[in-house]
Design an enzyme around this catalytic site. Structure first.
Site, PDB file in Angstrom:
ATOM      1  CD  GLN A 179      -3.142  -0.610   0.086  1.00  0.00           C
ATOM      2  OE1 GLN A 179      -3.328   0.555  -0.246  1.00  0.00           O
ATOM      3  NE2 GLN A 179      -3.826  -1.598  -0.456  1.00  0.00           N
ATOM      4  CB  SER A 199       1.178  -5.737  -5.391  1.00  0.00           C
ATOM      5  OG  SER A 199       0.268  -6.165  -6.381  1.00  0.00           O
ATOM      6  CB  CYS A 325      -9.322 -10.612   0.921  1.00  0.00           C
ATOM      7  SG  CYS A 325      -8.065  -9.683   0.066  1.00  0.00           S
TER       8      CYS A 325
HETATM    9  C1  LIG Z   1      -3.401  -5.994  -2.272  1.00  0.00           C
HETATM   10  C2  LIG Z   1      -2.509  -6.309  -1.135  1.00  0.00           C
HETATM   11  C3  LIG Z   1      -1.766  -7.492  -1.103  1.00  0.00           C
HETATM   12  C4  LIG Z   1      -1.882  -8.552  -2.166  1.00  0.00           C
HETATM   13  O1  LIG Z   1      -1.346  -8.158  -3.394  1.00  0.00           O
HETATM   14  P1  LIG Z   1      -1.802  -8.988  -4.707  1.00  0.00           P
HETATM   15  O2  LIG Z   1      -0.877  -8.485  -5.767  1.00  0.00           O
HETATM   16  O3  LIG Z   1      -3.225  -8.633  -4.941  1.00  0.00           O
HETATM   17  O4  LIG Z   1      -1.602 -10.414  -4.405  1.00  0.00           O
HETATM   18  C5  LIG Z   1      -0.936  -7.720  -0.038  1.00  0.00           C
HETATM   19  N1  LIG Z   1      -0.828  -6.832   0.958  1.00  0.00           N
HETATM   20  C6  LIG Z   1      -1.520  -5.673   0.969  1.00  0.00           C
HETATM   21  C7  LIG Z   1      -1.328  -4.713   2.093  1.00  0.00           C
HETATM   22  C8  LIG Z   1      -2.387  -5.376  -0.067  1.00  0.00           C
HETATM   23  O5  LIG Z   1      -3.084  -4.239  -0.044  1.00  0.00           O
END
Ligand SMILES: *Cc1c(COP(=O)(O)O)cnc(C)c1O
Length: 390
Positions: A179, A199, A325
């Site tokens: 984030q 990510s 999720c």
């Molecule tokens: C979205 C998110 C993830 C997972 O990332 P993906 O690429 O969707 O697997 C992990 N940690 C946090 C804090 C996230 O916001």
């Protein structure tokens, strides 16, 4: 109806420039970076260039950057990798109770394999106490993993301070920075971290690309076995177009970070102060100051979060009742419960997450429709009506 997208913590729109930067790598420079011929070498060159660029943006070395297929994979790999490689030294892991499920469920999995996990509590703002962390460290602690900022309530943790302690005790320290990368400054040395996950799809790159940063020598066991990609540590032919897209998105985010932060924070604070001033029985979740620039998370008493979301959706506004999720299940968010909310109040919580692509006009529209929606919902709530009489 025009859609207003206030769900950027769940995923973001891929920027046009990011798509443009990726396209040649599908149809022209499509080689396998492991091939010896020209098209392969061109792909290899792009891979090396982008790895170096991403490393530099994080304050890391190119060989410390490992591409993965998601943020979840990076989290899984960091934790299972270190746990596996250090099982003989110890089996104790420290994390927080408000981590993303990619971290929490990985820790739960390891508990089933004989590891012991300490889940640190948080205060009412969602902050971990550095003192609690220090007290939780044992002789057999082999990993500390604490997220940089929370995806639901936006609270930013004292990662540099925690890293200082981890360093002095020589315990590997991982942070989930999904984030924060591209949103607030993230430098692995300033943060004192050994490992970091990020990510692409949270910062306007596509879904399906992530990075595990691992300081030299810190990467543990392989999660995937096979070819020699990623220094023999993560098999699978590299996803060059997505790697290029991620790098472009990170560069754009860094170049515009100051401006984006100022704009996004202003919209965030506009929504928060409007709600606090004009709507009764509300609570701001997360930290008032140490907070992601785009995060608004508010509990509306006497309202079901899901009903509020549906009514917002009918007005063209996309928001979320917590993490993508957890919605879909009826369990209230583990993050909100950890901050001390009752199940009832947690159920009435909604997150609006903004990005640089949102506008003041969109915020104005939200402010126009929100009070009416809440009034409608609360009017049909027996509890609200009883409360008013009292
Ligand atoms: C979205 C998110 C993830 C997972 O990332 P993906 O690429 O969707 O697997 C992990 N940690 C946090 C804090 C996230 O916001």
């Amino acid at each position: 109806m025009k859609k207003i997208y206030f769900d950027n913590a769940a995923t973001t729109r891929v920027k046009d420039k990011v798509v443009e930067s990726m396209l040649p790598y599908f149809t022209e420079i499509y080689g396998n970076p492991s091939s010896v011929h020209g098209i392969g070498r061109d792909a290899k060159r792009a891979l090396d260039t982008q790895r170096a660029a991403i490393a530099e943006m994080l304050g890391a070395k190119p060989r410390e950057i490992f591409f993965t297929a998601s943020g979840s994979e990076a989290d899984n790999w960091a934790i299972k990798g270190v746990a596996g490689a250090n099982a003989k030294k110890g089996k104790h892991i420290i994390t927080s109770s408000i981590e993303h499920h990619a971290v929490l469920h990985t820790c739960k999995f390891l508990e089933g394999r004989g590891y012991e996990v300490t889940y640190l509590p948080v205060d009412s703002y969602g902050k971990v106490s550095v003192k609690d962390l220090e007290d939780a460290i044992r002789k057999d602690t082999i990993l500390i993993t604490i997220m940089h900022a929370n995806n639901e309530i936006g609270t930013i943790q004292p990662i540099a301070e925690i890293g200082e302690i981890a360093k002095s005790k020589k315990i590997p320290f991982h942070t989930d920075a999904v984030q924060t990368v591209g949103t607030i400054p993230v430098n692995v040395n300033d943060l004192n971290v050994d490992m970091l996950s990020l990510s692409g799809h949270k910062i306007h790159a596509p879904k399906g690309i992530g990075v595990l940063y691992a300081r030299s020598g810190r990467v543990g066991d392989n999660l995937l076995h096979g070819g020699a990609q990623e220094s023999n540590k993560r098999a699978g032919t590299e996803n060059i177009p997505y790697i290029v897209g991620l790098s472009t998105a990170m560069q754009m985010a860094l170049e515009n970070m100051e401006l984006n932060t100022t704009r996004t924070k202003a919209m965030r604070d506009d929504i928060i102060s409007f709600v606090m001033k004009n709507i009764d029985y509300v609570r701001l979740n997360g930290h008032p100051v140490d907070r992601l620039p785009g995060n608004v998370n508010i509990s509306f008493e006497f309202v079901e979060g899901e009903s509020l979301l549906l009514m917002l959706d009918m007005k063209g506004i996309c928001a979320s009742s917590g993490s993508a999720c957890t919605s879909g299940s009826l369990d209230p968010s583990h993050v909100l419960l950890a901050t001390g909310l009752t199940h009832e109040i947690a159920h009435g919580s909604v997150r609006f997450s903004l990005s640089d692509e949102n506008t003041n006009e969109e915020v104005k529209y939200l402010k126009e429709v929100l009070p009416g929606i809440l009034k409608t919902l609360r009017n049909i709530s027996p509890l609200y009506n009883e409360r008013k009489v009292r």
